[in-house]
Design a protein around this motif. Structure first.
Motif, PDB file in Angstrom:
ATOM      1  N   SER A 141       0.812  -1.275   0.075  1.00 33.62           N
ATOM      2  CA  SER A 141      -0.080  -0.084   0.219  1.00 33.62           C
ATOM      3  C   SER A 141       1.034   1.285  -0.060  1.00 33.62           C
ATOM      4  O   SER A 141       0.402   2.327  -0.220  1.00 33.62           O
ATOM      5  CB  SER A 141      -1.056   0.019   1.088  1.00 33.62           C
ATOM      6  OG  SER A 141      -0.012  -0.035   2.437  1.00 33.62           O
ATOM      7  N   LYS A 142       2.099   1.161   0.288  1.00 30.98           N
ATOM      8  CA  LYS A 142       2.961   2.185   0.445  1.00 30.98           C
ATOM      9  C   LYS A 142       3.809   2.400  -0.808  1.00 30.98           C
ATOM     10  O   LYS A 142       4.525   3.393  -0.970  1.00 30.98           O
ATOM     11  CB  LYS A 142       4.018   2.230   1.579  1.00 30.98           C
ATOM     12  CG  LYS A 142       3.332   2.073   2.975  1.00 30.98           C
ATOM     13  CD  LYS A 142       4.298   2.166   4.022  1.00 30.98           C
ATOM     14  CE  LYS A 142       3.728   2.330   5.340  1.00 30.98           C
ATOM     15  NZ  LYS A 142       4.669   2.267   6.631  1.00 30.98           N
ATOM     16  N   CYS A 174       8.905  -2.311   4.264  1.00 29.72           N
ATOM     17  CA  CYS A 174       8.015  -1.998   5.588  1.00 29.72           C
ATOM     18  C   CYS A 174       7.408  -3.078   6.109  1.00 29.72           C
ATOM     19  O   CYS A 174       6.711  -2.711   7.118  1.00 29.72           O
ATOM     20  CB  CYS A 174       6.956  -0.836   4.843  1.00 29.72           C
ATOM     21  SG  CYS A 174       5.625  -1.642   3.986  1.00 29.72           S
TER      22      CYS A 174
END
Length: 1014
Positions: free
Chosen positions: A438-439, A478
């Motif tokens: 999602s990043k 992440c």
């Protein structure tokens, strides 16, 4: 594979299994490959010969869609289900591949058919991912927006090299007026054939260095490039106009205009400030249009690039189906090409249309579904191969291209290189191994093993969509969950990685051991296709081209030079050819075509090829019959045993074969299979059948273990055994049958043999030169006989050969007996061409006819002149072809002005010239020669009748004959000769009976002959 130490790594350019039966052009491709692989095996190499099939992509998807009766991509999702659709695609591909395999095996393609590679195989897919990971590690993998060709029917993008098919389509051709702001009644005039792109217009391009004109028409002023004014006015039907002024385009830069459809197109509301004139330099041309170009960065690659530099917005109002989106306002939901007519009408209603007509032009269509393509600015995954252009060009130089022009073509393509669009928006394909969290962090896996290590759920055995889409991974940056991008890979990615992905388990280790690929070969269209894909992938993965040599072949055309298609009615199924002529005839015909040139299919050529192959077979029949008759065992003899009994023709054929072997090995270093095919057939047909066997046939008729016969058998066996090995890559079925039936103590198969070594000591340039001269003279002798109306089987008394060179005379003297045999004359006299005076004395003998009389009538001074100037006269004779002296001159100033030998009318002699000189044959037949000629004619008829009865060479017969009364004595005289030549135990006169009775006409006389097997 064998235990041989030298490797030959071949990577098969995988055919596409979109149909169960391969095109005859594909058969040609596979036969070329098979010929080379067979040759390299014979050459002692350990050959890696895995075949392959390119099984993903649009062609198969479209075929399955047709079977299912669907036309839209969404229907696959809603009605069929992606899983079922993918399974059907796999089933379709494997079924067709299996059928194609049987066709390839049937034509004799000997490859590792038990272990083919399929691009759909999960191991192949896993291996292929290593390339995308490598590109990511090198910083070459990016997601970006570019203007690309898009198929609205298939709902996917296409790369430039996939846009290879065009059709003649009719489109609008319109001149549109863009009103200049703050200047009443002044308009920028643009031309377009894609009115549907006008709603996405952002700016107008010009070339600031061109001259532009303000053109008054009525109360309006139009801005048009000066050089285009006349053509635009003529096309628009405007006769009354006035050029107000001419100025440089630089004056137009920054001029603002109003969009004529701004009230109808929602997106235009925010674009008003961008509607200006900009400089695009040489992008703008004056071959057509107005010199002002409407620009829609969302639908034109050039527009996109220029707009990007100028900071212009990218307006793209078309969805995946080719329909206008919400922001298109009035045109929302309409298919863009269909909407063009409505847009033209709206322009007309707003008085923004200067002129509208139609144009028929070449327009790109989808290479599979044939739908017209559109250009769209879309987000895709790219590998930035433009950063590798220097390396690609360097590697192209290093590779061996056969023919050389292949390097030029691919080099020119790479010079115009664009980045590789690797993503496709379809279902049946190699899934891109890219996961994004999602990043926006990107994770690329290089194999299924890597995927399993970071997967958050189970990795399916089948790596295709939709199952692979369920796999989530942990982001390495992440730690969040990452989802796979939905795209599949460009189908050219699949085949482009074949050099390593096809190696199966431990591909890295295998590639390190086996690389580089020794050869790839395909049609010349693959210079921009598979050859380039391999090159690109190799440089990305290893920094080098994966192959050492590239062989390019042509296309298969019909006799008129058109491509063969079922729709044209000119397509021929390979099975039809095989049924009519056999596998080896088709193979031989295909392989004799110059490899890199297009081949024109011809039934006549196949018939001629069949004839040559039959001649080759007959050579072996002859050798086998006579060697069996004499119980000849080649294993009992060595070269030293027969050396002293060898005749010049034996040494010649040994020299010819070793030269053939040497030359073919040299040609095959560059994979010139057409030279192999043509040379081996020329040798067996011309050298062996039509020349050597004619010379040695009578030696086979000698009874007992005659040394000369044994020597001939030894030479013939050596040549024919090794010829079968050498020819086996071309005609494997015929060669195998010959090898098994003819070779004594052979191996399991001709294919398990090794090529014979060239024996340079047997190559005799001087002897071959002598035989070349013999053949040249013999051909001229046939021409002379034709003029005289004398058949070759009729022996003649004399032949006189005149040669330009003393060296040629010395050369010919060594094979004079061979020349006498081939000419079928009792005596041959060879002399220099300047020995005309000698010939004049010959023809001046009594009873020699008009020629002799003419020479007798020459005055002593002229005779003296001829004798003193023999070289000049002889040269004139040779150049002008004469032996009738026409003397023009005065006794005090004697000159030979013209010498005119009339070949056709030389009484008593027939004359023919050849490159090295001339031949004169005596037309006079003695009684004995006439008798011998007649007897040979009778023997020829009897031999033909033996064939009609299918008699073996060892079968004895009784001959009965009813001849003309005046020929009985001749037959009685030559009876023993007739019996020896025909294996007759008895000749009965005045009756004709037996197993076969025929009536023959020989020299206008009737003969009735009967033969009976005893």
């Amino acid at each position: 594979m064998s235990k041989r130490s030298k490797k030959f790594l071949f990577i098969d350019g995988p055919p596409y299994p979109s149909a169960p039966v391969p095109h005859i052009g594909t058969i040609w491709n596979k036969v070329i490959k098979d010929c080379i692989l067979r040759f390299e095996r014979l050459n002692g190499y350990k050959v890696y010969d895995q075949p392959g099939y390119d099984t993903h992509g649009l062609p198969i998807e479209v075929a399955v869609e047709k079977q299912l009766g669907i036309t839209k991509k969404q229907e696959i999702i809603d009605k069929i289900g992606v899983g079922k659709f993918v399974s059907l695609c796999k089933e379709f591909a494997l079924k067709n591949a299996s059928s194609m395999t049987q066709n390839f095996i049937n034509i004799g393609v000997f490859m590792d058919w038990k272990n083919p590679y399929y691009t759909l195989d999960n191991k192949y897919i896993s291996n292929s991912w290593a390339l995308i990971k490598k590109a990511h590690e090198k910083g070459l993998l990016e997601k970006d927006v570019e203007v690309l060709h898009w198929c609205p029917r298939c709902e996917t993008t296409l790369s430039d090299y996939e846009v290879s098919e065009y059709r003649e389509l009719e489109d609008p051709s319109i001149y549109v007026k863009f009103k200049v702001k703050n200047e009443p009644n002044k308009y920028l005039v643009i031309w377009t054939t894609t009115p549907w792109t006008l709603p996405s217009n952002v700016f107008v391009m010009i070339n600031k260095d061109y001259d532009y004109a303000d053109v008054q028409v009525g109360n309006e002023v139009y801005v048009i490039a000066e050089k285009r004014v006349k053509d635009v006015m003529k096309e628009s039907g405007i006769k009354e106009y006035k050029v107000l002024r001419v100025y440089k385009g630089s004056e137009l830069l920054g001029v603002q205009y109003e969009h004529p459809l701004k009230d109808l197109v929602k997106a235009q509301a925010s674009l008003d400030s961008y509607h200006v004139v900009v400089d695009a330099g040489e992008v703008v041309t004056l071959e057509e249009g107005t010199g002002l170009v409407h620009s829609a960065p969302g639908h034109g690659d050039v527009d996109f690039e220029i707009g990007k530099k100028l900071g212009m917005p990218v307006v793209m109002l078309v969805d995946d189906r080719g329909n206008f989106t919400e922001d298109a306002g009035k045109y929302k939901g309409k298919y863009v090409r269909d909407a063009s007519a409505e847009i033209v009408e709206d322009l007309k209603n707003r008085k923004a249309l200067l002129h509208a007509s139609k144009i028929v032009h070449r327009y790109p269509v989808c290479w599979r579904c044939k739908s017209p393509l559109i250009l769209r600015a879309i987000q895709q995954w790219f590998i930035r191969v433009t950063k590798l252009k220097t390396d690609l060009l360097k590697e192209i130089e290093r590779v061996n291209w056969v023919p050389e022009w292949g390097k030029t073509r691919i080099g020119n393509m790479v010079k115009e290189l664009r980045d590789w669009v690797i993503s496709r928006q379809r279902f049946w394909g190699n899934p891109l191994p890219i996961w994004v969290c999602s990043k926006g962090h990107v994770t690329v896996v290089g194999s299924v093993d890597e995927l399993r290590k970071i997967a958050l759920n189970e990795v399916p055995e089948d790596l295709h969509k939709p199952w692979i889409d369920e796999v989530k991974v942990r982001c390495g940056q992440c730690g969040e969950e990452a989802i796979r991008v939905p795209d599949v890979a460009d189908v050219w990615f699949d085949s482009g990685v074949a050099f390593f992905a096809s190696l199966g388990d431990d591909w890295e280790k295998k590639w390190a051991e086996l690389s580089p690929v020794d050869l790839v070969l395909e049609g010349h269209d693959q210079l921009r296709g598979w050859f380039f894909s391999l090159l690109r992938a190799g440089v990305i993965l290893t920094g080098k081209a994966p192959y050492e040599s590239v062989l390019v072949h042509g296309f298969m055309l019909d006799e008129q030079g058109r491509e063969m298609h079922k729709s044209l009615g000119n397509y021929v199924e390979p099975s039809v050819v095989i049924e009519k002529y056999g596998r080896d005839v088709l193979r031989l015909w295909l392989l004799r075509n110059t490899t890199w040139e297009d081949a024109k299919f011809s039934w006549k050529s196949l018939e001629l090829t069949k004839r040559d192959l039959q001649i080759a077979w007959n050579v072996y029949v002859f050798a086998s019959m006579y060697m069996s008759l004499d119980n000849f065992d080649p294993q009992k003899y060595s070269f030293s045993d027969v050396r002293n009994a060898l005749k010049s023709e034996d040494l010649w054929i040994l020299s010819r074969f070793n030269r053939l072997l040497r030359d073919v090995k040299e040609s095959m270093k560059n994979y010139k299979v057409h030279e192999l095919a043509n040379r081996v057939m020329q040798f067996i047909v011309e050298d062996v059948s039509r020349f050597y066997l004619r010379l040695v046939r009578s030696r086979a008729w000698v009874e007992g273990d005659d040394p000369s016969k044994i020597a001939m058998y030894y030479v013939l066996y050596y040549v024919l055994k090794n010829w079968a090995i050498l020819a086996s890559p071309v005609i494997p079925y015929t060669a195998e049958k010959i090898y098994r039936s003819f070779v004594v103590g052979g191996k399991l198969s001709v294919s398990t043999e090794l090529l014979p070594e060239v024996d340079p000591t047997l190559i005799n340039d001087e002897l071959e030169k002598a035989f070349d001269l013999v053949r040249e003279i013999s051909e001229a002798g046939l021409n002379a006989r034709a003029k005289a109306g004398v058949k070759l089987r009729w022996p003649l008394k004399h032949a006189y050969v005149f040669l330009k060179s003393r060296d040629d005379i010395n050369t010919l003297s060594k094979v004079k007996e061979v020349l006498r045999t081939t000419l079928n004359v009792k005596n041959v006299e060879v002399m220099e061409i300047d020995s005309l005076h000698k010939f004049s004395r010959v023809v001046a003998e009594p009873n020699s006819g008009a020629i002799g009389k003419e020479f007798k009538q020459l005055t002593p001074k002229i005779v003296s002149y001829i004798n003193e100037n023999r070289e000049v006269v002889a040269e004139d004779v040779l150049e002008k072809g004469s032996h009738r002296a026409i003397v023009d001159g005065i006794e005090t100033e004697l000159k030979i002005s013209h010498v005119n030998i009339k070949e056709e009318t030389a009484e008593g002699y027939a004359i023919a010239r050849f490159d090295s000189g001339a031949i004169a044959i005596s037309k006079e037949l003695s009684k004995e020669e006439e008798e011998e000629g007649l007897v040979r004619d009778i023997i020829r008829r009897i031999q033909f009748m033996r064939k009609q009865l299918n008699l073996n060479v060892v079968d004895n017969i009784v001959v009965s004959i009813v001849p003309p009364e005046d020929k009985k004595a001749i037959i009685e005289k030559w009876k023993d000769y007739i019996k020896s030549e025909t294996r007759a135990v008895e000749i009965v006169m005045d009756s004709a009976e037996g197993d076969l009775v025929n009536e023959w006409e020989i020299e206008e006389d009737k003969y009735v002959i009967g033969i009976k097997k005893t």
